[in-house]
Design a protein around this motif. Sequence first.
Motif, PDB file in Angstrom:
ATOM      1  N   ASN A  28      -6.396   7.135 -29.319  1.00 46.83           N
ATOM      2  CA  ASN A  28      -5.022   7.035 -28.843  1.00 46.83           C
ATOM      3  C   ASN A  28      -5.034   6.990 -27.313  1.00 46.83           C
ATOM      4  N   PRO A  29      -4.578   5.893 -26.689  1.00 48.25           N
ATOM      5  CA  PRO A  29      -4.629   5.793 -25.229  1.00 48.25           C
ATOM      6  C   PRO A  29      -3.771   6.832 -24.500  1.00 48.25           C
ATOM      7  N   ALA A  30      -2.790   7.399 -25.181  1.00 43.72           N
ATOM      8  CA  ALA A  30      -1.894   8.341 -24.509  1.00 43.72           C
ATOM      9  C   ALA A  30      -2.559   9.671 -24.217  1.00 43.72           C
ATOM     10  N   ASP A  31      -3.489  10.102 -25.085  1.00 39.23           N
ATOM     11  CA  ASP A  31      -4.102  11.408 -24.867  1.00 39.23           C
ATOM     12  C   ASP A  31      -5.598  11.439 -25.193  1.00 39.23           C
ATOM     13  N   ALA A  32      -6.178  10.281 -25.467  1.00 36.45           N
ATOM     14  CA  ALA A  32      -7.610  10.144 -25.747  1.00 36.45           C
ATOM     15  C   ALA A  32      -8.031  10.849 -27.033  1.00 36.45           C
ATOM     16  N   SER A  33      -7.090  11.158 -27.908  1.00 36.20           N
ATOM     17  CA  SER A  33      -7.430  11.778 -29.187  1.00 36.20           C
ATOM     18  C   SER A  33      -7.906  10.719 -30.177  1.00 36.20           C
ATOM     19  N   GLY A 371      -5.675  10.876 -21.432  1.00 35.94           N
ATOM     20  CA  GLY A 371      -5.334   9.489 -21.732  1.00 35.94           C
ATOM     21  C   GLY A 371      -5.550   8.592 -20.533  1.00 35.94           C
ATOM     22  N   TYR A 372      -4.954   7.392 -20.593  1.00 37.36           N
ATOM     23  CA  TYR A 372      -5.279   6.334 -19.635  1.00 37.36           C
ATOM     24  C   TYR A 372      -3.984   5.778 -19.038  1.00 37.36           C
ATOM     25  N   TRP A 373      -3.635   6.269 -17.850  1.00 40.11           N
ATOM     26  CA  TRP A 373      -2.329   5.992 -17.273  1.00 40.11           C
ATOM     27  C   TRP A 373      -2.473   5.327 -15.908  1.00 40.11           C
ATOM     28  N   VAL A 374      -1.592   4.392 -15.630  1.00 40.24           N
ATOM     29  CA  VAL A 374      -1.458   3.787 -14.304  1.00 40.24           C
ATOM     30  C   VAL A 374       0.031   3.700 -13.996  1.00 40.24           C
TER      31      VAL A 374
END
Length: 506
Positions: A28-33, A371-374
């Motif tokens: 899950n890109p939002a939290d790397a779970s 996760g992965y945020w910009v």
Amino acid sequence: MTSIDVQHHALHIDGKAVDTDESMTIVNPADASVVATVAKGTASHIDDAVAAGKAAFESRVWAGKTPQERAAIMRAIADAANDAIEELVELEMSANGATVRQATGFHIGYALAHFTFFADLADTYQFVRPAPVVTFPALAQSVVHREPLGVVGAIAPWNFPLLLTLWKVGPALAAGNSVVVKPDEHTPLSMLRFAEIAEANGLPAGVLNVVPGDGRDAGARLASHPDVAKIAFTGSTQIGREIMKLASGTVKEVTLELGGKGPSIVLDDADLDLAVDGVLYGCFTYSGQICESGTRAIVPRSLHDDFVARLVERARTIAVGAPDDWDTDMGPVIDGKQQARILAYINDAVDAGAQAVIGGGVPEGEQFQRGYWVAPTILTGVDNSMPVAREEIFGPVLTVIPYDTDDEAIAIANDSEYGLAASVWTTDNGRGLAVAEQVQTGSVWINDAHQINAQVPFGGYKQSGVGRELGPDALDAYTQAKAVHVDLSGGRDAKPYDILLSHADD
């Protein structure tokens, strides 16, 4: 993000769940779970899937149905998938970080609407096309048959996994082909579920096969397989070039929808409030991870400072947050590799003299440390020669480039190896149309962005692709023409044989 059980998903080949020795992890890109594991297909699994597709095609279990029969089954599949839309939305957004609004409306809702469009097209498409009667060299009637190709390979990206796959699967099935899908490693879940739904609602086993796997192994085998008649690919221009090379070995047909670096041309008579909202929508929707995103705002120098100030003020209202929150406007980017790539582009541009007037890094807040945020980023002080203005970043980065004349704006827009889509912002539609005629892209939107209609062809100029998807002729790309000629003269009286045989006894 709403949690889901970590489940294991198998390949889908010949109507069966096929497990493998290796698995891929879906994050899950939002939290790397971890949200799922998926069997990892290899070249040998592609061979099995192609064999299943070929056997199904040759048995005519699908190709032998009338177009109307195929259309009815496809509509039933779309209806059943729509009944499962919440599940498909959850599978999609948990794997690629799309917001729940985008996933429900654009990712899944659009996908099923477009699949229905292709079903309807099967009803109206002219598979048999009579040609005029001819009298020379003989009285004859010709008929053109549009016949399915056989086994079609579809390689889909991670940004719109179901939608962009069904752009290929839909017309391929409507025309009577079998299909082997190689989804992106990040996002195979929604397509695997769709294949199950399809077979539960009338699609024969073997007609649709789904093999997640590595592009260098499974994808390359699909693109080069001698029993695959066509490859339809959406993805980067770099990979598109490799697909063309692999397909050339057996002279396959190809449809390629590749990268973009879309210009948003703001004319000096534009409604600035509308143009500001439109430019931001054109760039930051789905965190800029759309091939036709308008990532270059080309703005009159006389309006530059005012326009940038308006952009920044409006961009501050973009809600960045959890994808499953209906109030969220923008979610994460796909993974850590892409996050690092986007931030590197921004940093390199700033080092070269650009200014990040908003954004430029990871959003502030504890929830963005996983996760992965910009953050939504707007760069000024950019000219069209800089990498940030020329290369596809695939992230929430907007460059603002000033111009002095309309001709200069058009020249900047066209000064790109890409030519997928553009927008023009003006209060004069006639002026907008005049600019649109000179812009070298496959789509031009006047006072709009991301306007993709199933009834209108979509594709790119230059290195943005080969061929078109969608539109009333979409099945042309998944059929081949056979000309059948029937002699009406009653035999040799028509004299064509005499031309050939007149000196046979000499």
